[in-house]
Design a protein around this motif. Structure first.
Motif, mmCIF file in Angstrom:
data_model
loop_
_atom_site.group_PDB
_atom_site.id
_atom_site.type_symbol
_atom_site.label_atom_id
_atom_site.label_comp_id
_atom_site.label_asym_id
_atom_site.label_seq_id
_atom_site.Cartn_x
_atom_site.Cartn_y
_atom_site.Cartn_z
ATOM 1 N N ARG A 1 -7.472 3.624 -1.644
ATOM 2 C CA ARG A 1 -7.703 2.408 -0.844
ATOM 3 C C ARG A 1 -7.657 2.692 0.651
ATOM 4 O O ARG A 1 -8.354 2.046 1.437
ATOM 5 C CB ARG A 1 -6.650 1.349 -1.183
ATOM 6 N N ARG B 1 -3.352 -5.441 -0.118
ATOM 7 C CA ARG B 1 -2.525 -6.226 -1.025
ATOM 8 C C ARG B 1 -1.325 -6.783 -0.277
ATOM 9 O O ARG B 1 -0.936 -6.261 0.782
ATOM 10 C CB ARG B 1 -2.054 -5.362 -2.198
ATOM 11 N N SER C 1 -10.051 -5.818 4.746
ATOM 12 C CA SER C 1 -9.850 -4.486 5.318
ATOM 13 C C SER C 1 -9.306 -4.584 6.735
ATOM 14 O O SER C 1 -9.441 -5.619 7.398
ATOM 15 C CB SER C 1 -11.173 -3.716 5.345
ATOM 16 N N ASN D 1 -8.408 -0.501 3.039
ATOM 17 C CA ASN D 1 -9.304 -1.385 2.291
ATOM 18 C C ASN D 1 -8.569 -2.026 1.124
ATOM 19 O O ASN D 1 -7.527 -1.533 0.683
ATOM 20 C CB ASN D 1 -10.511 -0.603 1.767
ATOM 21 N N ASN D 2 -9.152 -3.113 0.616
ATOM 22 C CA ASN D 2 -8.590 -3.805 -0.542
ATOM 23 C C ASN D 2 -7.085 -4.033 -0.370
ATOM 24 O O ASN D 2 -6.288 -3.687 -1.249
ATOM 25 C CB ASN D 2 -8.876 -3.008 -1.815
ATOM 26 N N ASP E 1 1.261 -4.395 0.899
ATOM 27 C CA ASP E 1 0.952 -3.495 2.009
ATOM 28 C C ASP E 1 1.530 -4.018 3.321
ATOM 29 O O ASP E 1 1.436 -3.341 4.351
ATOM 30 C CB ASP E 1 -0.565 -3.309 2.165
#
Lengths: 108, 119
Positions: B67, B87, B17, B84-85, B90
């Motif tokens: 997310r 990837r 995160s 959050n979470n 991102d």
């Protein structure tokens, strides 16, 4: 979902007129905004609500919107106009703001 | 002068995160909707999220919904993006931007903060 399509590139000689298009289904019913972005810099708003200019943006930049095509017109193109140009709309069916893919303007 | 300054970017591993901040100055923050927009390396602009001026509404792009969470602290003129979470896709420069006459254009942009997701 709503899609905005721009040509990847437009080339124009100095002093000529450049036209950057943005197509979308019945885009004429939406308010279209335009941004320019130079390498390594943040985007800058140059036209909003189809044809209004923020203060400080020269009159050489103008916008129009009708039918399925919105157009950003840059008159008397200068070397300093080289940039990526993005169109944007708000899609009221999804409450999403959408950008076109961007057009790289090259001054020959 | 009117200014937006982002911070909080960095390199993080997938699945972790990160929280971005955007400090606003030179205008009445509570009067404006605020947005996050991102730009992956060599790619175009992608709208990420918006929070209405009073915090009453928030909307997200499809790729981040569930997310990411946008929030704002009006007394302290700050916009946030909790991610959050995370990837690999991102990875991008994240800009905050001020909305005019929402749902209108974005008239003021920050300089951006780079988020890199990599193992």
């Amino acid at each position: 979902s709503y899609v905005l399509t721009q040509p990847p590139s437009v080339s124009v000689a100095p002093g000529q007129t450049a036209r950057v298009t943005c197509t979308g289904n019945n885009i004429g019913s939406k308010s279209v905004h335009w941004y320019l972005q130079k390498p390594g810099q943040a985007p800058v708003l140059v036209v909003y609500d189809d044809s209004d200019r923020p203060s400080g943006i020269p009159e050489r930049l103008s916008g129009s919107n009708s039918g399925n095509t919105a157009t950003l017109t840059i008159s008397r193109v200068e070397a300093g106009d080289e940039a990526d140009y993005y169109c944007q709309v708000w899609d009221n069916s999804s409450d999403h703001w959408l950008f076109g893919g961007g057009t790289k303007l090259t001054v020959l | 002068q009117v200014q937006l300054v982002e911070s909080g970017g960095g390199v993080v591993q997938p699945g972790r995160s990160l929280r971005l901040s955007c400090a606003a100055s030179g205008f009445t923050f509570i009067n404006y909707g605020m947005h996050w927009v991102r730009q992956a390396p060599g790619k175009g602009l992608e709208w990420v999220a918006v929070m209405w001026y009073d915090g009453s509404h928030e909307y997200y792009g499809d790729s981040v919904k569930g997310r990411f969470t946008i929030s704002r602290d009006n007394p302290n003129n700050t916009l946030y993006l909790q991610m959050n979470n995370l990837r690999v896709d991102d990875t991008a420069v994240y800009y905050c931007a001020r909305g005019i006459d929402d749902p209108g254009a974005f008239d003021i942009w920050g300089q951006g903060t780079l988020v890199t997701i990599s193992s």
